[in-house]
Design a protein around this motif. Structure first.
Motif, PDB file in Angstrom:
ATOM      1  N   MET A   1      12.949  53.616 -64.006  1.00  0.00           N
ATOM      2  CA  MET A   1      12.223  52.345 -64.070  1.00  0.00           C
ATOM      3  C   MET A   1      11.446  52.116 -62.781  1.00  0.00           C
ATOM      4  N   ALA A   2      12.034  52.497 -61.655  1.00  0.00           N
ATOM      5  CA  ALA A   2      11.319  52.366 -60.378  1.00  0.00           C
ATOM      6  C   ALA A   2      10.060  53.228 -60.387  1.00  0.00           C
ATOM      7  N   GLN A   3      10.151  54.434 -60.983  1.00  0.00           N
ATOM      8  CA  GLN A   3       8.985  55.310 -61.048  1.00  0.00           C
ATOM      9  C   GLN A   3       7.904  54.741 -61.969  1.00  0.00           C
ATOM     10  N   LEU A   4       8.322  54.197 -63.114  1.00  0.00           N
ATOM     11  CA  LEU A   4       7.346  53.589 -64.027  1.00  0.00           C
ATOM     12  C   LEU A   4       6.635  52.414 -63.361  1.00  0.00           C
ATOM     13  N   ARG A   5       7.399  51.581 -62.667  1.00  0.00           N
ATOM     14  CA  ARG A   5       6.786  50.427 -61.986  1.00  0.00           C
ATOM     15  C   ARG A   5       5.818  50.889 -60.900  1.00  0.00           C
ATOM     16  N   ARG A   6       6.200  51.917 -60.180  1.00  0.00           N
ATOM     17  CA  ARG A   6       5.331  52.413 -59.109  1.00  0.00           C
ATOM     18  C   ARG A   6       4.012  52.933 -59.673  1.00  0.00           C
ATOM     19  N   LYS A   7       4.076  53.550 -60.838  1.00  0.00           N
ATOM     20  CA  LYS A   7       2.873  54.141 -61.424  1.00  0.00           C
ATOM     21  C   LYS A   7       2.019  53.143 -62.203  1.00  0.00           C
ATOM     22  N   LEU A   8       2.654  52.055 -62.734  1.00  0.00           N
ATOM     23  CA  LEU A   8       1.924  51.185 -63.660  1.00  0.00           C
ATOM     24  C   LEU A   8       1.781  49.733 -63.204  1.00  0.00           C
ATOM     25  N   GLU A   9       2.742  49.213 -62.456  1.00  0.00           N
ATOM     26  CA  GLU A   9       2.685  47.811 -62.047  1.00  0.00           C
ATOM     27  C   GLU A   9       1.715  47.627 -60.880  1.00  0.00           C
ATOM     28  N   ALA A  10       1.008  46.476 -60.862  1.00  0.00           N
ATOM     29  CA  ALA A  10       0.134  46.150 -59.735  1.00  0.00           C
ATOM     30  C   ALA A  10       0.962  45.923 -58.468  1.00  0.00           C
ATOM     31  N   ASP A  11       2.126  45.296 -58.639  1.00  0.00           N
ATOM     32  CA  ASP A  11       3.023  45.036 -57.510  1.00  0.00           C
ATOM     33  C   ASP A  11       4.429  45.473 -57.921  1.00  0.00           C
ATOM     34  N   PRO A  12       4.777  46.743 -57.689  1.00  0.00           N
ATOM     35  CA  PRO A  12       6.054  47.264 -58.191  1.00  0.00           C
ATOM     36  C   PRO A  12       7.281  46.487 -57.722  1.00  0.00           C
TER      37      PRO A  12
ATOM     38  N   HIS B   1       7.460  43.312 -57.399  1.00  0.00           N
ATOM     39  CA  HIS B   1       7.531  42.064 -58.176  1.00  0.00           C
ATOM     40  C   HIS B   1       6.953  42.336 -59.573  1.00  0.00           C
ATOM     41  N   PRO B   2       7.694  43.094 -60.390  1.00  0.00           N
ATOM     42  CA  PRO B   2       7.133  43.553 -61.669  1.00  0.00           C
ATOM     43  C   PRO B   2       6.847  42.408 -62.639  1.00  0.00           C
ATOM     44  N   ARG B   3       5.724  42.530 -63.332  1.00  0.00           N
ATOM     45  CA  ARG B   3       5.345  41.553 -64.357  1.00  0.00           C
ATOM     46  C   ARG B   3       5.607  42.072 -65.758  1.00  0.00           C
ATOM     47  N   HIS B   4       5.650  43.394 -65.904  1.00  0.00           N
ATOM     48  CA  HIS B   4       5.696  43.971 -67.244  1.00  0.00           C
ATOM     49  C   HIS B   4       7.028  44.640 -67.576  1.00  0.00           C
ATOM     50  N   PHE B   5       7.687  45.204 -66.595  1.00  0.00           N
ATOM     51  CA  PHE B   5       8.975  45.857 -66.827  1.00  0.00           C
ATOM     52  C   PHE B   5      10.057  45.011 -66.156  1.00  0.00           C
TER      53      PHE B   5
END
Length: 228
Positions: free
Chosen positions: A199-210, A212-216
Motif C-alpha cells: 500500500m505504501a508503494q501504491l500511494r507513492r506511485k499514485l497519490e499526490a501526497d502519499p 496524506h492519502p486521499r484515495h487509498f
C-alpha cells in the motif's frame, strides 16, 4: 423504490432510522432479532440491510452467514463493539460496510446510499466501468494499467492486483484477510505487513501526497478502502 430492512433490538434506534429513511422515500421493514431478520429478508427481498451485530437471539455474524447463503444484498453493519476483530469477522462473513454506534445519521445514510449504488449494476454489468478516474490518476481495468500526469505508471503484478481489487470494490471497505487471499492466495490471511509495504508503494506511485492519502484509505486494524 429502494427497500431497506433495519435489524436492531433498540426501539429508539429503529424508530430514528425508520423516520429518517421514510422521509427520504425509502420503503422500510424492521426486525428486532436475527430470526425475524432472516424471515423478512426472504419474504420482502430488501435492496439493502442495516444490521446490528448485538441481537438477542443470535450473533449478527450468524445472520450475515445465513443471508449470504442465498443473497448478495448489501449489508451495512451497526456495531457498538469497538473491537476491530468483531468488525473484521463481520466483513469476512460477507458484510459490505460498517458504522460504529453512536453514529451520525448523515454518515449512515451516505454509507447506505453508497452500498445501494455499488449493488445496482447487477447481472454481470459490474465490470462495465473499465476506466476509473480520480483527480490524481486514471485506472484502466481492461488494459491493466494506471496513468498519472499523462504517463503510464510502472506497477509490479502484485501492485496491480492489489490496485485492481480495491478499485473494483470502490468505496467499500475491503478487509485485510480478503485482500491477502485475493492477491497472494487462499493460504494467506495474517501477513498484514505485506499489505503495509505494498500500500505504501501504491500511494507513492499514485497519490499526490502519499503521507496524506486521499484515495487509498486505511481503516486501522480492519482493511483498506479506495475512494475517488
Amino acid at each position: 423504490m429502494t427497500r431497506v430492512l433495519v435489524v436492531d433490538d433498540e426501539p429508539q434506534i429503529v424508530r430514528a432510522l425508520v423516520i429518517n429513511l421514510k422521509a427520504r422515500k425509502y420503503e422500510v421493514d424492521a426486525a428486532a432479532d436475527g430470526a425475524g431478520a432472516l424471515e423478512l429478508a426472504a419474504a420482502r427481498h430488501p435492496d439493502v440491510i442495516v444490521l446490528d451485530l448485538g441481537l438477542p437471539d443470535m450473533d449478527g455474524v450468524e445472520v450475515i452467514k445465513g443471508l449470504r447463503g442465498w443473497t448478495r444484498v448489501p449489508i451495512l453493519v451497526l456495531s457498538a463493539r469497538h473491537s476491530s476483530d468483531e468488525k473484521v469477522e463481520a466483513l469476512d462473513a460477507g458484510a459490505d460496510d460498517y458504522v460504529t454506534k453512536p453514529f451520525g445519521m448523515d454518515e449512515l445514510l451516505a454509507r447506505l446510499r453508497a452500498a445501494v449504488r455499488r449493488a445496482e449494476p447487477s447481472a454481470g454489468a459490474g465490470d462495465d466501468e473499465v476506466i476509473v478516474e480520480t483527480e490524481d490518476f486514471t485506472v484502466d481495468l481492461a488494459a491493466k494499467k494506471a496513468v498519472r500526469d499523462g504517463r503510464d505508471v510502472r506497477l509490479t503484478p502484485t501492485e496491480w492486483h492489489l490496485l485492481e481489487v480495491l478499485v473494483r470494490n470502490g468505496g467499500k471497505l475491503v478487509s485485510q484477510k480478503q485482500l491477502l487471499q485475493e492477491v497472494w492466495g487462499p493460504s494467506y490471511g495474517t501477513e498484514t505487513n505485506y499489505l503495509r509495504v505494498y500500500m505504501a508503494q501504491l500511494r507513492r506511485k499514485l497519490e499526490a501526497d502519499p503521507s496524506h492519502p486521499r484515495h487509498f484509505i486505511t481503516e486501522p486494524g480492519m482493511g483498506y478502502r479506495f475512494e475517488r
